[in-house]
Scaffold this motif. Structure first.
Motif, mmCIF file in Angstrom:
data_model
loop_
_atom_site.group_PDB
_atom_site.id
_atom_site.type_symbol
_atom_site.label_atom_id
_atom_site.label_comp_id
_atom_site.label_asym_id
_atom_site.label_seq_id
_atom_site.Cartn_x
_atom_site.Cartn_y
_atom_site.Cartn_z
ATOM 1 N N GLN A 88 0.642 -1.001 0.122
ATOM 2 C CA GLN A 88 -0.083 0.015 -0.090
ATOM 3 C C GLN A 88 0.957 1.195 0.020
ATOM 4 N N ALA A 91 1.816 2.061 -3.357
ATOM 5 C CA ALA A 91 0.475 2.371 -4.282
ATOM 6 C C ALA A 91 0.328 3.738 -3.929
ATOM 7 N N TRP A 95 0.313 6.762 -6.963
ATOM 8 C CA TRP A 95 -0.809 7.480 -7.149
ATOM 9 C C TRP A 95 -0.641 8.844 -7.042
#
Length: 237
Positions: A88, A91, A95
């Motif tokens: 996470q 990620a 993003w």
């Protein structure tokens, strides 16, 4: 060029345009007009950069919405990741990088279209500074969404409680060199995207001045004094 009769002869070292008041009177106004135009361009560039910086707030909200939180479990020794080597955080960085780069590209295109009469260095500086400011604002806004709840759970949650850590950056941030803040990592991507896109638009522009110019309709250009395009006229000397 022949000198008309009656023209006063100037002394050596005197201003040769002293006898031409129409010319002399027109010169002093040029630097003042140039300074005013430069001041307006700087003010517009600063205003555009501030507007882009403010738009970093909704960009941060969007990042907090799409970036996944990291699962955390409270233990007797403190909070630990619920899974080893979680994906996470990576990620969340990815993003932020994509959103920042896209923001910079869209900002440069918008500046190019909206400020079409101010294209040039002012637009490039506005996009670069505005992209950098927007990235910092987006980071600070996005990382604070849910941060208060996370801190409260860190202090009060009993062992065995599962909760989520909000998204934050690991591949970017701000280093302080004395009083000077220096952003690094993916905080620079918005400014990079704006600078590259604006430079490419300038390089591909069909106008040398970068600004829209009147198009020639194919007719004869108006001639100056003593120049005519009529068939029976004498050639210009």
């Amino acid at each position: 060029m022949p000198v008309p009769a009656g023209t006063p002869v100037t002394a050596p070292g005197a201003d040769p345009l002293a006898g031409c008041p129409g010319v002399v009177g027109a010169v002093p106004g040029v630097p003042a007009a140039t300074r005013r135009a430069g001041g307006r361009a700087a003010a517009i560039a600063l205003g555009a950069a501030l507007l882009l910086t403010v738009l970093g707030a909704p960009l941060g909200l969007l990042w907090a919405l799409v970036a996944p939180g990291t699962p955390v479990r409270m233990t007797a020794e403190g909070a630990v990741y619920a899974t080893p080597q979680p994906e996470q955080p990576i990620a969340a960085d990815g993003w932020f990088s994509l959103l920042g780069l896209g923001f910079g590209v869209l900002a440069a295109i918008t500046l190019w279209v909206v400020l079409r009469r101010r294209r040039g260095p002012a637009g490039l500086v506005a996009g670069t500074l505005g992209g950098l400011g927007a990235a910092v604002v987006a980071w600070q806004v996005g990382r604070r969404i849910g941060l208060g709840t996370f801190q409260r759970l860190l202090d009060t949650a009993p062992p065995g409680t599962d909760f989520t850590k909000p998204a934050d950056l690991r591949a970017g941030g701000i280093d302080w060199y004395g009083p000077l803040p220096v952003p690094h990592g993916n905080l620079l991507l918005a400014a990079f995207g704006a600078a590259v896109t604006y430079t490419l638009l300038a390089g591909w522009s069909r106008w040398p001045s970068l600004r829209p110019e009147p198009q020639w309709d194919g007719g004869w250009a108006p001639g100056g004094p003593g120049i005519s395009s009529e068939p029976g006229d004498q050639p210009a000397r």
